[in-house]
Write a protein that holds these residues in place. Structure first.
Motif, PDB file in Angstrom:
ATOM      1  N   ILE A  90       0.822  -1.207   0.000  1.00  0.00           N
ATOM      2  CA  ILE A  90       0.000   0.000   0.000  1.00  0.00           C
ATOM      3  C   ILE A  90       0.858   1.260   0.000  1.00  0.00           C
ATOM      4  O   ILE A  90       0.579   2.222  -0.729  1.00  0.00           O
ATOM      5  CB  ILE A  90      -0.954   0.004   1.214  1.00  0.00           C
ATOM      6  N   CYS A 103      -8.864   0.902  -0.892  1.00  0.00           N
ATOM      7  CA  CYS A 103      -8.598  -0.518  -0.679  1.00  0.00           C
ATOM      8  C   CYS A 103      -9.887  -1.318  -0.547  1.00  0.00           C
ATOM      9  O   CYS A 103     -10.879  -0.841   0.009  1.00  0.00           O
ATOM     10  CB  CYS A 103      -7.755  -0.717   0.573  1.00  0.00           C
ATOM     11  N   LEU A 113      -6.328  -5.905   5.773  1.00  0.00           N
ATOM     12  CA  LEU A 113      -6.277  -4.468   5.524  1.00  0.00           C
ATOM     13  C   LEU A 113      -6.665  -3.675   6.766  1.00  0.00           C
ATOM     14  O   LEU A 113      -6.053  -2.650   7.091  1.00  0.00           O
ATOM     15  CB  LEU A 113      -7.213  -4.112   4.365  1.00  0.00           C
TER      16      LEU A 113
END
Length: 320
Positions: A90, A103, A113
């Motif tokens: 990321i 995301c 995440l």
């Protein structure tokens, strides 16, 4: 590099990625689609569960200013490894595009995440919003026959998903005096609200729910398969073997088959609301916006076209 269908594919074995390079000529917003699989048989094809949605987005004029990345992790087997791995992907996309990453995660990928977003590895501003599809936010409980049949590393991984375990309690801010536990999983309480989410990031949850007619059909199928424990075990042995699963998992399967069959039959009598993998009460979190879709776990992202509610729900949150 580009995948065959034109979607930028960042997948390497065990989650190791390639060099990221933004398309030249126009500014674009990066969107990362993340999956994290325990076994290849649950991986929804070579490119993972997001490939159908990402393929539709590539042809949708409404998403022309976005660039899509598929990120697939395999066999991390410990949530202590998750934040650093997610950070590598990321933060790289953030630096290359100069834009916060939007995301989306499916199943364990959704939990990964979220874990990154409230960890000490999180780089503020790298994530603008987070879509979770079928997320086990409050953990999952697995039948004892399954955990007994698994190699040690996979069994440890499942134990970390235990709703009463240290990791899930610390992630959901339910544990008293959990400072050492939080540190062990690199959690940063200062980045968490009362429910364990990063308040600086927009969140949305998509949860699946099997309707009653589907439950009855499943029960009938289960009863037919369950008439013979031997046939049941042999079916799963062949099914797993065809997918090149670790033989270490297959070896004890016959010994635990009878126990698993009993669990399976009992479970069909009292199916909880949910998608048959993640119960609704384990996915949803107070204060986080959500939408229920009438689909099972492995079909929640199997959108047929741009008019499919599964596709439109994902696109509308990520693109608008």
């Amino acid at each position: 590099f580009q995948a065959e269908d034109g979607i930028r594919d960042l997948v390497r074995s065990r989650g190791l990625g390639d060099v990221y390079k933004r398309q030249e000529g126009r500014p674009t917003v990066p969107v990362a689609f993340v999956t994290m699989d325990m076994f290849d048989l649950f991986s929804n094809g070579k490119k993972g569960a997001w490939s159908r949605i990402a393929g539709l987005l590539e042809t949708d004029p409404l998403s022309s200013n976005f660039e899509f990345y598929l990120i697939k992790y395999r066999e991390l087997f410990d949530f202590r490894n998750v934040p650093a791995q997610i950070h590598r992907r990321i933060s790289a996309l953030y630096r290359i595009h100069g834009e916060s990453v939007r995301c989306a995660g499916f199943g364990l990928g959704a939990l990964a995440l979220r874990h990154y977003s409230v960890s000490k590895f999180y780089e503020p501003g790298t994530m603008e919003r987070l879509l979770q599809v079928a997320p086990p936010n409050k953990g999952l409980q697995f039948p004892e026959p399954i955990t007994k049949a698994l190699p040690h590393n996979r069994a440890r991984f499942l134990s970390q998903l235990d709703p009463e375990g240290d990791f899930m309690k610390a992630l959901n801010r339910e544990a008293n005096g959990a400072k050492n536990v939080a540190g062990g999983f690199f959690l940063e309480p200062a980045r968490m609200n009362d429910h364990g989410f990063n308040p600086e990031i927009r969140h949305f949850i998509i949860a699946g729910e099997i309707i009653e007619q589907s439950k009855e059909s499943l029960k009938s199928t289960g009863e037919a398969v369950g008439r013979s424990a031997g046939a049941f075990v042999e079916f799963w042995k062949d099914f797993l073997a065809d997918r090149n699963l670790d033989p270490g998992f297959l070896k004890p399967l016959k010994e635990t088959g009878r126990q698993f069959l009993e669990y399976y039959e009992q479970g069909l009598e009292n199916l909880p609301a949910g998608d048959l993998v993640v119960p609704v009460d384990r996915a949803l979190v107070e204060g986080v916006e959500y939408r229920m879709l009438p689909h099972g776990h492995f079909s929640l992202l199997a959108a047929e076209d741009v008019d499919d509610e599964r596709y439109r729900t994902v696109r509308d949150f990520l693109m608008k």
